[in-house]
Motif scaffolding. Structure first.
Motif, PDB file in Angstrom:
ATOM      1  N   GLN A 194       8.603  -0.049   2.449  1.00  0.00           N
ATOM      2  CA  GLN A 194       9.014  -1.494   2.694  1.00  0.00           C
ATOM      3  C   GLN A 194       8.640  -1.888   4.197  1.00  0.00           C
ATOM      4  O   GLN A 194       8.360  -3.222   4.522  1.00  0.00           O
ATOM      5  N   ARG A 195       9.305  -1.097   5.334  1.00  0.00           N
ATOM      6  CA  ARG A 195       9.197  -1.460   6.570  1.00  0.00           C
ATOM      7  C   ARG A 195       7.675  -1.615   6.944  1.00  0.00           C
ATOM      8  O   ARG A 195       7.350  -2.459   8.035  1.00  0.00           O
ATOM      9  N   LEU A 236       5.977  -3.046  -4.938  1.00  0.00           N
ATOM     10  CA  LEU A 236       6.862  -2.180  -4.359  1.00  0.00           C
ATOM     11  C   LEU A 236       8.617  -2.594  -5.084  1.00  0.00           C
ATOM     12  O   LEU A 236       9.160  -1.345  -5.340  1.00  0.00           O
ATOM     13  N   HIS A 237       8.675  -3.798  -5.171  1.00  0.00           N
ATOM     14  CA  HIS A 237       9.917  -4.133  -5.912  1.00  0.00           C
ATOM     15  C   HIS A 237       9.993  -3.680  -7.421  1.00  0.00           C
ATOM     16  O   HIS A 237      10.820  -2.935  -7.898  1.00  0.00           O
ATOM     17  N   GLU A 249       3.814  -5.865  -1.935  1.00  0.00           N
ATOM     18  CA  GLU A 249       5.359  -6.064  -1.917  1.00  0.00           C
ATOM     19  C   GLU A 249       5.732  -6.265  -3.252  1.00  0.00           C
ATOM     20  O   GLU A 249       7.146  -5.882  -3.665  1.00  0.00           O
ATOM     21  N   LEU A 292       5.211  -2.800   5.293  1.00  0.00           N
ATOM     22  CA  LEU A 292       4.774  -3.927   4.827  1.00  0.00           C
ATOM     23  C   LEU A 292       5.518  -4.989   5.662  1.00  0.00           C
ATOM     24  O   LEU A 292       4.650  -6.121   6.029  1.00  0.00           O
ATOM     25  N   THR A 293       6.642  -4.945   6.063  1.00  0.00           N
ATOM     26  CA  THR A 293       7.241  -6.130   6.689  1.00  0.00           C
ATOM     27  C   THR A 293       6.661  -6.329   8.279  1.00  0.00           C
ATOM     28  O   THR A 293       6.164  -7.332   8.510  1.00  0.00           O
ATOM     29  N   THR A 327      10.511   0.248  -7.223  1.00  0.00           N
ATOM     30  CA  THR A 327      11.813   0.634  -6.896  1.00  0.00           C
ATOM     31  C   THR A 327      12.644   0.563  -8.344  1.00  0.00           C
ATOM     32  O   THR A 327      13.618   1.423  -8.386  1.00  0.00           O
ATOM     33  N   LEU A 367      10.211   5.039  -0.049  1.00  0.00           N
ATOM     34  CA  LEU A 367      10.242   3.405  -0.453  1.00  0.00           C
ATOM     35  C   LEU A 367      10.728   2.633   0.859  1.00  0.00           C
ATOM     36  O   LEU A 367      10.135   1.582   0.898  1.00  0.00           O
ATOM     37  N   THR A 368      11.741   3.062   1.674  1.00  0.00           N
ATOM     38  CA  THR A 368      11.899   2.514   2.745  1.00  0.00           C
ATOM     39  C   THR A 368      10.897   2.273   3.806  1.00  0.00           C
ATOM     40  O   THR A 368      10.664   1.363   4.341  1.00  0.00           O
TER      41      THR A 368
END
Length: 538
Positions: free
Chosen positions: A320-321, A362-363, A359, A323-324, A366, A316-317
């Protein structure tokens, strides 16, 4: 995992049932670990049903011996002993009926409570299973949707932008880097466990459990109502002294006794098997999903301890990275490339929408993969099964035992009551129809008194000239006047049973006068009373 803290603690009755001896049909000890697919373990649960069947056989045998002794017992010829025996039998039947009624009422009350508790526990289990199934299906839906967007939508936009930015090598390298990030996101999503491939469909399990519980609840509800109706009808048969109703209720009582013992065996097997599962449910869950989901993941959701790391934290991390990073690259292209290539704005905005939706997914992913949601469903299911469910089954076991005792008492009391009713009917049949104290004689006399006594009196008065015209008997029965004696004999139809010669002439009626004789006297005229004097006055 010795440092982990177990949140679920089984109640004391679970350990008590778990320690029941587990023996197969060959009377060999069996491990009490919950293994429903093992043949010996299945036999150990079936053995409990056999114990209940044995208890039923002993109960029926004792009833048969009791009924045989009751039928073979002879009546005592002594009248005093016979009266005392009937009185004691009547008291025994009364107290037995009262005891059976009270025990049945208590049993039905306990049964209703146990049936409701069991239904609540199974409902809580199915509700938790549906919630957990929605969580897992939500995870699968989010993963498949995100992977689809990355593979199809993002790839199409990047392919068109690659043609637009063909003359700018730096922009092409940026697009290649974004494609690499997208592949990285897809790789992380593929690494997540595929819950849809687990060999257990929670929705189908919940539906099957709900259907079975509905039929179980309905069956016990009908059994409770049947027990109550049989008890009430048996008491009604005792009150009305109805032999056919008592006979019918005796047959129904035998059937209900068999159902009570059979339900006790099934309940004991279900309670012991469920307790074996509730002692260590994580072991059974691990054995069911072995090879599909890792052990660390099962421990994470079963225990949900802060000391345990989230097995999905790393993918998941990275998700997130990635996507950022892609969002930063898209912002740069929108800022610098759109003024040079206006046609690229549409595809860049499309990529930005895909990244924003990814994103958001993703939330949600999570939150769904966090242990607190599934662990709550797991604890609710365990509490429903191991607390309310097993407790309700124990109350149902108590109901079966009380019902068996109540109907055993009832089956012992009904034959005595039936025999007492039969003896009373026989006593009435043996009574003389001419006996003035016979209830049948009184009923018949009250209907025929106007047709039997008055005509006798009229016949006598019309044919009698004087007292001297009557022929006296050869041998006088007493010192009473012969004329009075004969007049009274003729007045009451010539029946000497209603006469008591020594009392004639004393102004007091004999004690054996019937109600019809008194009615005849009250219907006399004043002249007839003066003629007979005060011999028949009360």
């Amino acid at each position: 995992m010795s440092s982990s803290r177990v949140d679920y603690i089984a109640p004391w009755w679970i350990y008590w049932l778990h320690n029941f001896p587990h023996v197969n049909l060959r009377l060999q000890p069996v491990d009490n670990s919950f293994e429903p697919e093992d043949g010996d373990y299945q036999q150990s649960l079936l053995f409990l049903g056999c114990v209940a069947a044995t208890a039923l056989g002993v109960n029926l045998l004792c009833l048969a011996v009791y009924l045989s002794c009751l039928c073979c017992r002879r009546k005592d010829d002594d009248d005093g002993v016979e009266a005392d025996g009937k009185k004691n039998t009547s008291r025994c039947v009364t107290w037995a009926a009262v005891s059976a009624g009270l025990v049945t009422c208590v049993a039905v009350g306990v049964g209703f409570y146990g049936n409701s508790e069991t239904n609540d526990g199974v409902y809580q289990l199915t509700y938790s299973l549906y919630n957990a199934n929605n969580t897992l299906s939500g995870v699968d839906s989010l993963v498949s949707t995100t992977m689809g967007n990355m593979k199809s939508g993002l790839h199409q936009h990047l392919a068109r932008l690659d043609e637009i930015f063909a003359t700018r090598g730096d922009y092409v390298q940026t697009l290649q880097f974004m494609q690499k990030m997208a592949n990285n996101v897809i790789e992380q999503l593929v690494g997540l466990p595929d819950w849809a491939q687990a060999d257990m469909d929670l929705a189908s399990v919940a539906k099957m459990a709900a259907d079975m519980e509905y039929y179980r609840w309905l069956a016990y509800l009908l059994l409770l109502i049947l027990d109550l109706i049989i008890c009430l009808l048996a008491c009604l048969g005792l009150a009305k002294r109805s032999r056919w109703l008592l006979t019918t209720m005796m047959l129904c009582g035998v059937l209900t006794l068999i159902l009570s013992w059979a339900s006790l065996g099934a309940q004991m097997a279900a309670a012991v098997g469920t307790s074996d599962f509730c002692v260590a449910p994580d072991k059974f869950i691990l054995s069911q999903i072995k090879g599909v989901v890792g052990t660390d993941i099962v421990h994470y959701y079963v225990y949900c301890n802060q000391t345990l790391s989230n097995p999905y934290q790393q993918p998941l991390t990275l998700f997130q990275r990635s996507l950022t990073t892609m969002q930063i690259q898209i912002q740069s292209l929108l800022l610098f490339a759109v003024p040079l290539f206006p046609t690229a704005e549409r595809d860049l905005v499309g990529i930005q929408h895909v990244l924003n939706s990814s994103e958001a997914s993703l939330h949600q992913l999570t939150a769904l993969l966090d242990c607190r949601g599934l662990n709550k469903d797991y604890l609710d299911a365990m509490v429903g099964v191991c607390y309310d469910g097993v407790e309700g089954v124990l109350y149902l076991c108590l109901f079966s035992i009380l019902a068996a005792c109540a109907f055993t008492i009832m089956l012992c009391a009904i034959p005595k009551a039936w025999r007492q009713i039969a003896n009373r009917s026989q006593d009435y049949d043996d009574m003389d129809e001419e006996d003035p104290f016979n209830p049948r004689r009184n009923r018949m006399g009250s209907q025929n008194q106007n047709h039997s006594t008055l005509p006798s009196f009229c016949s006598y008065s019309s044919s009698m000239g004087s007292h001297d015209s009557l022929q006296p008997p050869v041998v006088p029965l007493s010192g009473a006047p012969v004329g009075d004696y004969m007049n009274q004999t003729a007045l009451f139809g010539g029946n000497p049973r209603f006469e008591n010669v020594p009392l004639i002439g004393r102004g007091s009626p004999p004690p054996s006068y019937s109600p019809s004789m008194r009615a005849t006297y009250l219907s006399m005229t004043e002249e007839q009373r003066r003629h007979f004097g005060n011999d028949f006055q009360a």
